[in-house]
Motif scaffolding. Structure first.
Motif, PDB file in Angstrom:
ATOM      1  N   ILE A 160     -80.527  87.636  44.002  1.00 47.26           N
ATOM      2  CA  ILE A 160     -79.743  87.386  42.789  1.00 47.26           C
ATOM      3  C   ILE A 160     -78.273  87.409  43.169  1.00 47.26           C
ATOM      4  O   ILE A 160     -77.739  88.442  43.580  1.00 47.26           O
ATOM      5  CB  ILE A 160     -80.017  88.439  41.694  1.00 47.26           C
ATOM      6  CG1 ILE A 160     -81.507  88.469  41.349  1.00 47.26           C
ATOM      7  CG2 ILE A 160     -79.191  88.139  40.452  1.00 47.26           C
ATOM      8  CD1 ILE A 160     -82.050  87.170  40.789  1.00 47.26           C
ATOM      9  N   ASP A 161     -77.617  86.258  43.075  1.00 46.53           N
ATOM     10  CA  ASP A 161     -76.225  86.131  43.471  1.00 46.53           C
ATOM     11  C   ASP A 161     -75.300  86.579  42.339  1.00 46.53           C
ATOM     12  O   ASP A 161     -75.648  86.460  41.159  1.00 46.53           O
ATOM     13  CB  ASP A 161     -75.941  84.663  43.830  1.00 46.53           C
ATOM     14  CG  ASP A 161     -74.662  84.497  44.622  1.00 46.53           C
ATOM     15  OD1 ASP A 161     -74.138  85.507  45.137  1.00 46.53           O
ATOM     16  OD2 ASP A 161     -74.188  83.354  44.740  1.00 46.53           O
ATOM     17  N   ASP A 162     -74.129  87.098  42.713  1.00 46.65           N
ATOM     18  CA  ASP A 162     -73.119  87.539  41.732  1.00 46.65           C
ATOM     19  C   ASP A 162     -73.714  88.511  40.716  1.00 46.65           C
ATOM     20  O   ASP A 162     -73.412  88.441  39.525  1.00 46.65           O
ATOM     21  CB  ASP A 162     -72.500  86.334  40.998  1.00 46.65           C
ATOM     22  CG  ASP A 162     -71.878  85.341  41.951  1.00 46.65           C
ATOM     23  OD1 ASP A 162     -71.419  85.765  43.029  1.00 46.65           O
ATOM     24  OD2 ASP A 162     -71.830  84.141  41.632  1.00 46.65           O
ATOM     25  N   LYS A 195     -76.995  90.730  45.251  1.00 50.06           N
ATOM     26  CA  LYS A 195     -75.696  90.506  45.878  1.00 50.06           C
ATOM     27  C   LYS A 195     -74.604  90.945  44.910  1.00 50.06           C
ATOM     28  O   LYS A 195     -74.473  90.400  43.807  1.00 50.06           O
ATOM     29  CB  LYS A 195     -75.525  89.025  46.245  1.00 50.06           C
ATOM     30  CG  LYS A 195     -76.538  88.529  47.269  1.00 50.06           C
ATOM     31  CD  LYS A 195     -76.139  87.187  47.851  1.00 50.06           C
ATOM     32  CE  LYS A 195     -74.975  87.343  48.817  1.00 50.06           C
ATOM     33  NZ  LYS A 195     -74.630  86.050  49.463  1.00 50.06           N
ATOM     34  N   ILE A 196     -73.834  91.939  45.321  1.00 50.22           N
ATOM     35  CA  ILE A 196     -72.784  92.485  44.465  1.00 50.22           C
ATOM     36  C   ILE A 196     -71.582  91.537  44.482  1.00 50.22           C
ATOM     37  O   ILE A 196     -71.052  91.209  45.547  1.00 50.22           O
ATOM     38  CB  ILE A 196     -72.345  93.871  44.947  1.00 50.22           C
ATOM     39  CG1 ILE A 196     -73.543  94.826  44.951  1.00 50.22           C
ATOM     40  CG2 ILE A 196     -71.233  94.424  44.077  1.00 50.22           C
ATOM     41  CD1 ILE A 196     -73.222  96.195  45.536  1.00 50.22           C
ATOM     42  N   ASP A 197     -71.164  91.104  43.320  1.00 51.93           N
ATOM     43  CA  ASP A 197     -70.041  90.169  43.227  1.00 51.93           C
ATOM     44  C   ASP A 197     -68.759  90.818  43.748  1.00 51.93           C
ATOM     45  O   ASP A 197     -68.503  92.005  43.539  1.00 51.93           O
ATOM     46  CB  ASP A 197     -69.845  89.728  41.769  1.00 51.93           C
ATOM     47  CG  ASP A 197     -68.808  88.640  41.644  1.00 51.93           C
ATOM     48  OD1 ASP A 197     -69.104  87.503  42.043  1.00 51.93           O
ATOM     49  OD2 ASP A 197     -67.699  88.932  41.169  1.00 51.93           O
ATOM     50  N   ARG A 198     -67.943  89.993  44.402  1.00 53.57           N
ATOM     51  CA  ARG A 198     -66.716  90.483  45.035  1.00 53.57           C
ATOM     52  C   ARG A 198     -65.735  91.092  44.035  1.00 53.57           C
ATOM     53  O   ARG A 198     -64.911  91.919  44.410  1.00 53.57           O
ATOM     54  CB  ARG A 198     -66.035  89.341  45.797  1.00 53.57           C
ATOM     55  CG  ARG A 198     -65.507  88.222  44.934  1.00 53.57           C
ATOM     56  CD  ARG A 198     -64.941  87.080  45.770  1.00 53.57           C
ATOM     57  NE  ARG A 198     -65.979  86.448  46.570  1.00 53.57           N
ATOM     58  CZ  ARG A 198     -65.938  86.428  47.898  1.00 53.57           C
ATOM     59  NH1 ARG A 198     -64.935  86.988  48.551  1.00 53.57           N
ATOM     60  NH2 ARG A 198     -66.904  85.830  48.556  1.00 53.57           N
ATOM     61  N   VAL A 211     -79.433  95.280  49.241  1.00 57.68           N
ATOM     62  CA  VAL A 211     -78.163  95.045  48.558  1.00 57.68           C
ATOM     63  C   VAL A 211     -77.159  94.468  49.548  1.00 57.68           C
ATOM     64  O   VAL A 211     -76.979  95.011  50.642  1.00 57.68           O
ATOM     65  CB  VAL A 211     -77.570  96.347  47.967  1.00 57.68           C
ATOM     66  CG1 VAL A 211     -76.298  96.035  47.187  1.00 57.68           C
ATOM     67  CG2 VAL A 211     -78.570  97.039  47.070  1.00 57.68           C
ATOM     68  N   ILE A 212     -76.523  93.376  49.173  1.00 56.97           N
ATOM     69  CA  ILE A 212     -75.462  92.777  49.983  1.00 56.97           C
ATOM     70  C   ILE A 212     -74.179  92.777  49.176  1.00 56.97           C
ATOM     71  O   ILE A 212     -74.144  92.274  48.051  1.00 56.97           O
ATOM     72  CB  ILE A 212     -75.802  91.332  50.394  1.00 56.97           C
ATOM     73  CG1 ILE A 212     -77.117  91.273  51.161  1.00 56.97           C
ATOM     74  CG2 ILE A 212     -74.669  90.734  51.224  1.00 56.97           C
ATOM     75  CD1 ILE A 212     -77.536  89.863  51.562  1.00 56.97           C
ATOM     76  N   GLU A 239     -74.250 103.991  51.234  1.00 58.75           N
ATOM     77  CA  GLU A 239     -75.453 103.465  51.871  1.00 58.75           C
ATOM     78  C   GLU A 239     -75.851 102.095  51.338  1.00 58.75           C
ATOM     79  O   GLU A 239     -77.033 101.815  51.089  1.00 58.75           O
ATOM     80  CB  GLU A 239     -76.609 104.457  51.730  1.00 58.75           C
ATOM     81  CG  GLU A 239     -76.327 105.800  52.395  1.00 58.75           C
ATOM     82  CD  GLU A 239     -77.493 106.761  52.285  1.00 58.75           C
ATOM     83  OE1 GLU A 239     -78.465 106.456  51.557  1.00 58.75           O
ATOM     84  OE2 GLU A 239     -77.445 107.819  52.926  1.00 58.75           O
ATOM     85  N   CYS A 240     -74.854 101.231  51.178  1.00 59.17           N
ATOM     86  CA  CYS A 240     -75.141  99.828  50.873  1.00 59.17           C
ATOM     87  C   CYS A 240     -75.787  99.205  52.106  1.00 59.17           C
ATOM     88  O   CYS A 240     -75.398  99.493  53.236  1.00 59.17           O
ATOM     89  CB  CYS A 240     -73.842  99.096  50.512  1.00 59.17           C
ATOM     90  SG  CYS A 240     -74.060  97.349  50.084  1.00 59.17           S
ATOM     91  N   SER A 241     -76.774  98.360  51.906  1.00 56.37           N
ATOM     92  CA  SER A 241     -77.565  97.840  53.026  1.00 56.37           C
ATOM     93  C   SER A 241     -76.785  96.890  53.925  1.00 56.37           C
ATOM     94  O   SER A 241     -76.743  97.053  55.142  1.00 56.37           O
ATOM     95  CB  SER A 241     -78.802  97.090  52.502  1.00 56.37           C
ATOM     96  OG  SER A 241     -79.432  97.778  51.473  1.00 56.37           O
ATOM     97  N   GLU A 242     -76.165  95.866  53.315  1.00 60.72           N
ATOM     98  CA  GLU A 242     -75.534  94.798  54.079  1.00 60.72           C
ATOM     99  C   GLU A 242     -74.226  94.376  53.429  1.00 60.72           C
ATOM    100  O   GLU A 242     -73.938  94.736  52.285  1.00 60.72           O
ATOM    101  CB  GLU A 242     -76.472  93.584  54.173  1.00 60.72           C
ATOM    102  CG  GLU A 242     -77.803  93.859  54.841  1.00 60.72           C
ATOM    103  CD  GLU A 242     -78.740  92.662  54.784  1.00 60.72           C
ATOM    104  OE1 GLU A 242     -78.252  91.526  54.550  1.00 60.72           O
ATOM    105  OE2 GLU A 242     -79.954  92.847  54.949  1.00 60.72           O
ATOM    106  N   ALA A 243     -73.457  93.593  54.189  1.00 60.94           N
ATOM    107  CA  ALA A 243     -72.187  93.102  53.661  1.00 60.94           C
ATOM    108  C   ALA A 243     -71.835  91.778  54.325  1.00 60.94           C
ATOM    109  O   ALA A 243     -72.296  91.467  55.422  1.00 60.94           O
ATOM    110  CB  ALA A 243     -71.071  94.120  53.889  1.00 60.94           C
ATOM    111  N   GLN A 244     -70.992  91.010  53.636  1.00 63.52           N
ATOM    112  CA  GLN A 244     -70.426  89.806  54.217  1.00 63.52           C
ATOM    113  C   GLN A 244     -69.006  89.654  53.684  1.00 63.52           C
ATOM    114  O   GLN A 244     -68.676  90.145  52.609  1.00 63.52           O
ATOM    115  CB  GLN A 244     -71.260  88.566  53.890  1.00 63.52           C
ATOM    116  CG  GLN A 244     -71.286  88.167  52.427  1.00 63.52           C
ATOM    117  CD  GLN A 244     -72.188  86.972  52.175  1.00 63.52           C
ATOM    118  OE1 GLN A 244     -73.394  87.122  51.979  1.00 63.52           O
ATOM    119  NE2 GLN A 244     -71.613  85.773  52.165  1.00 63.52           N
ATOM    120  N   GLY A 245     -68.160  89.020  54.466  1.00 60.99           N
ATOM    121  CA  GLY A 245     -66.775  88.854  54.050  1.00 60.99           C
ATOM    122  C   GLY A 245     -65.879  88.620  55.244  1.00 60.99           C
ATOM    123  O   GLY A 245     -66.315  88.661  56.401  1.00 60.99           O
TER     124      GLY A 245
END
Length: 309
Positions: A192-194, A214-217, A247-248, A265-271
């Motif tokens: 689920i995006d945003d 996916k946590i919105d920026r 969770v990303i 303890e968030c699983s993943e990230a991008q940025g």
């Protein structure tokens, strides 16, 4: 007669933007954007025919190991006359006009073709995340289309993740639940995006075969973290843990943001802290290098530098 047909065409574009089974009376105010839309319509068709579209890939990092575990495929348009055209300029029109289906098909095929090349080259297995629009989801043949693509490119279902928005789910929930469950049965994961920016009706989380939020920026802005305004992110991560979901966090650009995400303890990230969207050749090189220094624990020094290219 020519004016009548032109005006009917303008009205048609407007009603298409509202979905199925609607109608729209023409008004003079609609005429201004018509030329722009007609130009985009022609341009997108030409872009598909002439290979003007391209994909770049943004790494998704496991915050515990620092390894690349996935990439998100992002669309780019290099116009022969106007140069780079932002997706923000043409995607809304493509959604409205229905051209997003042709674009979406091209993106999915191209992303899977690239993933297939990485697999053949013996690179580490990663997840390919591809955005799927609401228009694509309501297609009757979307499941058959996706399954054919992964079969054609010999890609295990587990290596493909489809990103959808909360709002897209609400358009025709019963039908979409059925389609996503069928895709999930073949190993394809759903993100689920945003998350948190749409309807946020938590009931659908139990109905759909969702794997990732996916946590919105917008929730991760550094000034909010510094002020302790972290309730939404804390809640999303805690809820995801309770539901056994990945969770990303998107839009990670600073060490402050990264430290906070690791603390909860968030699983993943991008940025941009890890890397801008990159061409496939660069991703290939990154996949055979060492993990990103424990996911940026040294504030982007030494080992982190190659992520900024």
């Amino acid at each position: 007669m020519d004016s009548l047909i032109k005006h009917a065409d303008v009205a048609m574009y407007h009603v298409k933007g509202q979905g199925k089974n609607g109608y729209q009376f023409y008004s003079n105010e609609m005429n201004v954007p018509y030329v722009e839309k007609l130009s985009l319509d022609t341009g997108i068709h030409r872009a598909l025919d002439n290979n003007e579209f391209g994909l770049v890939y943004q790494p998704q990092i496991n915050l515990r190991t620092g390894e690349i575990v996935g990439v998100e495929a992002l669309l780019r348009w290099e116009h022969p006359e106007h140069g780079a055209i932002s997706p923000a300029e043409f995607i809304p029109f493509a959604e409205e006009s229905g051209l997003i289906i042709d674009i979406g098909d091209w993106v999915l095929k191209s992303a899977c073709a690239e993933l297939s090349r990485w697999r053949i080259a013996g690179l580490p297995e990663i997840r390919m995340s591809v955005n799927i629009s609401a228009r694509q989801l309501i297609e009757d043949n979307i499941v058959a289309k996706v399954l054919k693509i992964i079969k054609d490119y010999d890609i295990p279902g587990r290596c493909l993740e489809l990103e959808i928005t909360e709002n897209a789910i609400m358009d025709d929930m019963d039908s979409i639940i059925r389609k996503l469950k069928e895709l999930s049965h073949h190993g394809i994961t759903i993100a689920i995006d945003d998350f948190g920016t749409g309807y946020s009706s938590l009931s659908y989380l139990h109905k759909l075969p969702i794997n990732t939020l996916k946590i919105d920026r917008t929730f991760l802005k550094e000034n909010r973290i510094n002020k302790g305004d972290n309730t939404i992110i804390n809640t999303i991560v805690a809820m995801a843990k309770g539901l056994n979901l990945n969770v990303i966090a998107e839009g990670v650009e600073s060490q402050t943001q990264l430290d906070y995400l690791r603390a909860i303890e968030c699983s993943e990230a991008q940025g941009f802290l890890f890397g801008k969207p990159l061409p496939p050749a660069v991703i290939s090189q990154l996949l055979i290098q060492e993990p990103y220094a424990s996911a940026g624990s040294r504030s982007g020094t030494s080992k982190g530098s190659h992520w900024q290219h």
